[in-house]
Motif scaffolding. Sequence first.
Motif, PDB file in Angstrom:
ATOM      1  N   THR A 157       6.051  39.388  27.538  1.00 50.00           N
ATOM      2  CA  THR A 157       6.241  38.105  28.291  1.00 50.00           C
ATOM      3  C   THR A 157       7.625  38.038  28.793  1.00 50.00           C
ATOM      4  OG1 THR A 157       6.589  37.017  26.118  1.00 50.00           O
ATOM      5  CG2 THR A 157       4.334  36.817  26.957  1.00 50.00           C
ATOM      6  N   ASN A 158       8.518  38.680  27.692  1.00 48.13           N
ATOM      7  CA  ASN A 158       9.907  38.393  28.019  1.00 48.13           C
ATOM      8  C   ASN A 158      10.496  39.536  29.191  1.00 48.13           C
ATOM      9  OD1 ASN A 158      10.277  36.097  26.727  1.00 48.13           O
ATOM     10  ND2 ASN A 158      10.642  37.199  24.877  1.00 48.13           N
ATOM     11  N   LYS A 203      13.215  22.277  24.261  1.00 47.11           N
ATOM     12  CA  LYS A 203      11.696  22.952  24.663  1.00 47.11           C
ATOM     13  C   LYS A 203      11.862  23.746  25.710  1.00 47.11           C
ATOM     14  CE  LYS A 203      10.307  19.737  21.887  1.00 47.11           C
ATOM     15  NZ  LYS A 203       9.752  20.094  20.548  1.00 47.11           N
ATOM     16  N   TRP A 204      12.274  25.091  25.386  1.00 47.44           N
ATOM     17  CA  TRP A 204      12.406  26.001  26.240  1.00 47.44           C
ATOM     18  C   TRP A 204      11.408  26.642  26.945  1.00 47.44           C
ATOM     19  CZ3 TRP A 204      17.275  25.386  26.751  1.00 47.44           C
ATOM     20  CH2 TRP A 204      18.118  25.455  25.597  1.00 47.44           C
ATOM     21  N   SER A 205      10.275  26.482  26.121  1.00 48.67           N
ATOM     22  CA  SER A 205       8.905  27.036  26.846  1.00 48.67           C
ATOM     23  C   SER A 205       8.440  25.826  27.835  1.00 48.67           C
ATOM     24  CB  SER A 205       7.611  26.935  25.845  1.00 48.67           C
ATOM     25  OG  SER A 205       7.580  25.860  25.370  1.00 48.67           O
ATOM     26  N   ALA A 206       8.776  24.654  27.721  1.00 46.15           N
ATOM     27  CA  ALA A 206       8.328  23.594  28.579  1.00 46.15           C
ATOM     28  C   ALA A 206       9.476  23.766  29.981  1.00 46.15           C
ATOM     29  CB  ALA A 206       8.656  22.117  28.008  1.00 46.15           C
ATOM     30  N   ALA A 254      10.919  26.277  30.662  1.00 46.95           N
ATOM     31  CA  ALA A 254      10.305  27.855  31.466  1.00 46.95           C
ATOM     32  C   ALA A 254       9.355  27.640  32.264  1.00 46.95           C
ATOM     33  CB  ALA A 254      10.330  28.792  30.450  1.00 46.95           C
ATOM     34  N   ALA A 255       8.394  26.616  32.013  1.00 44.90           N
ATOM     35  CA  ALA A 255       7.175  26.417  32.745  1.00 44.90           C
ATOM     36  C   ALA A 255       7.449  26.107  34.082  1.00 44.90           C
ATOM     37  CB  ALA A 255       6.252  25.391  31.712  1.00 44.90           C
ATOM     38  N   THR A 292      11.748  33.076  31.807  1.00 38.23           N
ATOM     39  CA  THR A 292      11.253  33.079  30.358  1.00 38.23           C
ATOM     40  C   THR A 292      11.876  32.243  29.705  1.00 38.23           C
ATOM     41  OG1 THR A 292      12.521  34.824  29.438  1.00 38.23           O
ATOM     42  CG2 THR A 292      10.633  35.732  30.617  1.00 38.23           C
ATOM     43  N   ASP A 293      11.212  31.594  28.678  1.00 37.46           N
ATOM     44  CA  ASP A 293      11.873  30.740  27.644  1.00 37.46           C
ATOM     45  C   ASP A 293      13.135  31.443  27.021  1.00 37.46           C
ATOM     46  OD1 ASP A 293      10.189  32.348  26.231  1.00 37.46           O
ATOM     47  OD2 ASP A 293       9.404  30.997  25.070  1.00 37.46           O
ATOM     48  N   ASN A 294      12.772  32.843  26.598  1.00 36.68           N
ATOM     49  CA  ASN A 294      13.964  33.250  25.968  1.00 36.68           C
ATOM     50  C   ASN A 294      15.176  33.539  26.896  1.00 36.68           C
ATOM     51  OD1 ASN A 294      14.645  34.313  23.503  1.00 36.68           O
ATOM     52  ND2 ASN A 294      14.554  36.457  24.442  1.00 36.68           N
ATOM     53  N   LYS A 347      16.816  30.200  27.159  1.00 39.80           N
ATOM     54  CA  LYS A 347      17.631  29.707  26.233  1.00 39.80           C
ATOM     55  C   LYS A 347      18.846  30.502  25.996  1.00 39.80           C
ATOM     56  CE  LYS A 347      15.605  31.411  22.531  1.00 39.80           C
ATOM     57  NZ  LYS A 347      14.640  31.669  21.299  1.00 39.80           N
TER      58      LYS A 347
END
Length: 368
Positions: free
Chosen positions: A58-59, A88-91, A93-94, A100-102, A105
């Motif tokens: 994923t990253n 809310k890194w995933s949010a 990133a979406a 990616t959220d990473n 971040k």
Amino acid sequence: MGRAPCCDKNGLKKGPWTPEEDQKLIDYIQKHGHGSWRTLPKNAGLARCGKSCRLRWTNYLRPDIKRGRFSFEEEETIIQLHSILGNKWSAIAARLPGRTDNEIKNYWNTHIRKRLLRMGIDPVTHSPRLDLLDFSSFLAPSLYNQTQLDVSRLLGIEPLVNTELLRIATNLLTSQCQNSNMVNQRLQHQSLISNPPQVQDHTLTAFQPPQQQQQQQLQNSIPDISATICTTSNAPFFGDQQSQLVQANAGHFQADVQTNTWQTSSHAQCDIQDNYGPLPTFNSQYPQQLISQHLSTDDYNQAFQIQNNNHGFDFSPVLSTTTSSPTQLNSSPSTYINSCSTEDDRDSYSSNLFNFQIPDLLDVSEFL
DNA sequence: AACGCAGGCAACCGCGTCGAA
DNA sequence: TTTCGACGCGGTTGCCTGCGT
């Protein structure tokens, strides 16, 4: 509940991935999909735990990942979404395709966060850092008697005062206390209560108003402060503008203030709402259209609930006011963005993302 | 050229959530 | 209803690299 780390057992490999491992993972997922991450490593012939495989995919290995430097548009989006969603890194990133959220971040922590700090902006609350603008410290017992409130404690603000600002402000206040006509000031104060100053929008670049304007604001503002400081009034001793300052970094307290009464040490209560009307609310005033284009209604609701619960920010003005967004973003972000090429350009541009209601009385630019 | 330091980034760790048994 | 496993997320760590001395 808790679980044992999945990689501690069976001698599973940890650490950096080799090209061979990457290729195995890519080949397997392209053929079979990832399916169950738990069983994937075994099926793919990898001595890794499923979690490690998932992260690597994923990253890093996912084919739709966009590599390279973040664009201004992406950075702008991150800042705006972070102001609403928090970490809310995933949010976030979406809403940033290919990122990616990473990655977001990391980029936040290594670039944006530092830039905001340099600008004197708290990267957590997206508000001005009041450790640079702490009024409470000079409202110390030497200036007003000990029956007064310890606002700093009430607001949860650490007294990290800038000594230069402290000196200036102390001089202003003591001077006013000595020279001003108390009765007249009180009348002026009452006048301000009846006709509260309009909340104005100021960009950070507007911290240095013209001299005359500054003087006029001094005349308007100082009596208001000193009248309350130099008397034992039960009224809150911040004028409206000062209240904004405090509230900017103390949103959690603001919620209490708005619904409850201000308990003074003399046990007299004064209802701020009654005396001052609706409290001015700090907001970071991101352009509504830029926020709304990234957020669904559910996001709004969730995000604002989070903010109100955790930080006390009221974003409703942002949502309800389309004219309060004088930043360049509204007009033509790309045009401006494309003209920025250096880190300083980004600093300058980013500063326009944050329009704070800082009183012109304070020239804080030299402290930043 | 060698060393030390700081920044950046990939990866890991631990916890929370959700769904199935 | 409770328990447990899988997954996802956010915080943190540690390695690598570039830069300055």
